[in-house]
Enzyme design. Structure first.
Site, PDB file in Angstrom:
ATOM      1  N   ALA A  45      73.625  71.058  39.677  1.00 50.08           N
ATOM      2  CA  ALA A  45      71.992  71.167  39.353  1.00 50.08           C
ATOM      3  C   ALA A  45      71.588  72.421  39.889  1.00 50.08           C
ATOM      4  O   ALA A  45      71.576  72.655  41.270  1.00 50.08           O
ATOM      5  CB  ALA A  45      71.503  69.869  39.824  1.00 50.08           C
ATOM      6  N   LYS A  78      70.856  69.954  24.663  1.00 46.23           N
ATOM      7  CA  LYS A  78      72.165  70.701  25.264  1.00 46.23           C
ATOM      8  C   LYS A  78      72.633  70.047  26.400  1.00 46.23           C
ATOM      9  O   LYS A  78      73.872  69.790  26.564  1.00 46.23           O
ATOM     10  CB  LYS A  78      71.699  71.960  25.233  1.00 46.23           C
ATOM     11  N   ALA A 102      68.091  73.159  39.497  1.00 46.59           N
ATOM     12  CA  ALA A 102      66.697  73.276  39.599  1.00 46.59           C
ATOM     13  C   ALA A 102      66.099  73.062  41.098  1.00 46.59           C
ATOM     14  O   ALA A 102      66.737  72.425  41.820  1.00 46.59           O
ATOM     15  CB  ALA A 102      66.061  71.962  38.905  1.00 46.59           C
ATOM     16  N   HIS A 105      66.675  63.687  34.407  1.00 50.61           N
ATOM     17  CA  HIS A 105      68.011  63.881  34.453  1.00 50.61           C
ATOM     18  C   HIS A 105      68.901  63.010  35.010  1.00 50.61           C
ATOM     19  O   HIS A 105      69.968  62.728  34.834  1.00 50.61           O
ATOM     20  CB  HIS A 105      68.106  65.483  34.626  1.00 50.61           C
ATOM     21  N   ARG A 162      64.616  70.498  25.349  1.00 52.05           N
ATOM     22  CA  ARG A 162      64.611  69.166  24.843  1.00 52.05           C
ATOM     23  C   ARG A 162      65.412  69.407  23.420  1.00 52.05           C
ATOM     24  O   ARG A 162      65.208  68.641  22.493  1.00 52.05           O
ATOM     25  CB  ARG A 162      63.494  68.775  24.456  1.00 52.05           C
TER      26      ARG A 162
END
Length: 176
Positions: free
Chosen positions: A33, A13, A35, A54, A10
């Site tokens: 991405a 960045k 994740a 996001h 958080r």
């Protein structure tokens, strides 16, 4: 141009990295991405919420590619003149690769490919080495590998920035 944006959770960045990528006018922005969970794969409810946040905040200008393991292969597939990549986040990618026991080969493939990329790229990675030495062998391995990856990428990147509380500290200067 190759850029690395480091920071804690958080810190701002990802926002900085997205702004940097979208500043390349006329180029095709591709968001990679890393994740787990965004594509129906394993992921806990809290991670699902992070991914959703996001996605909601992300500009619609991005083409999104979800890749949790084979980053170099994915970059090769989409690379070309007029492309700018955003890879978010390398530490999630590291976690995935450690879990699937493919870390060394995937890291080597990325570091070997990076100097040959035609497109611009902005990497996002957590700076995890500023805290205490973690308890547990796997946790220490993760922190060590993240630090070594960040060092290797910083050496190969034209620009490196550290983001803390939304403020940017340039560590290595490049030209946008």
């Amino acid at each position: 141009m190759k850029s690395l944006v480091l920071g804690g959770a958080r810190s701002g960045k990802s926002r900085l990295a997205e702004q940097r990528v979208l500043a390349y006018e006329g180029e095709r922005p591709i968001y990679i991405a890393t994740a787990w969970g965004g594509n129906g794969m394993d992921g806990d409810a809290e991670m699902q919420q992070r991914i959703k946040k996001h996605q909601q905040e992300r500009s619609s200008r991005f083409s999104v590619v979800e890749e949790q393991l084979h980053l170099a292969e994915t970059l090769t597939k989409y690379d070309g003149i007029g492309v700018v990549f955003l890879v978010d986040c390398l530490t999630l990618w590291l976690n995935n690769c450690l879990h699937h026991k493919v870390w060394q080969q995937e890291k080597s493939a990325l570091l070997e490919l990076l100097p040959q990329l035609k497109g611009h790229i902005v990497f996002v990675s957590n700076e995890v080495g500023s805290g205490i030495v973690p308890m547990g062998e796997l946790n220490r391995q993760f922190a060590d590998e993240a630090g070594w990856l960040n060092q290797a990428l910083a050496k190969l990147c034209d620009q490196v920035d550290l983001v803390v509380a939304g403020c940017v500290l340039n560590l290595k200067k490049g030209v946008l």
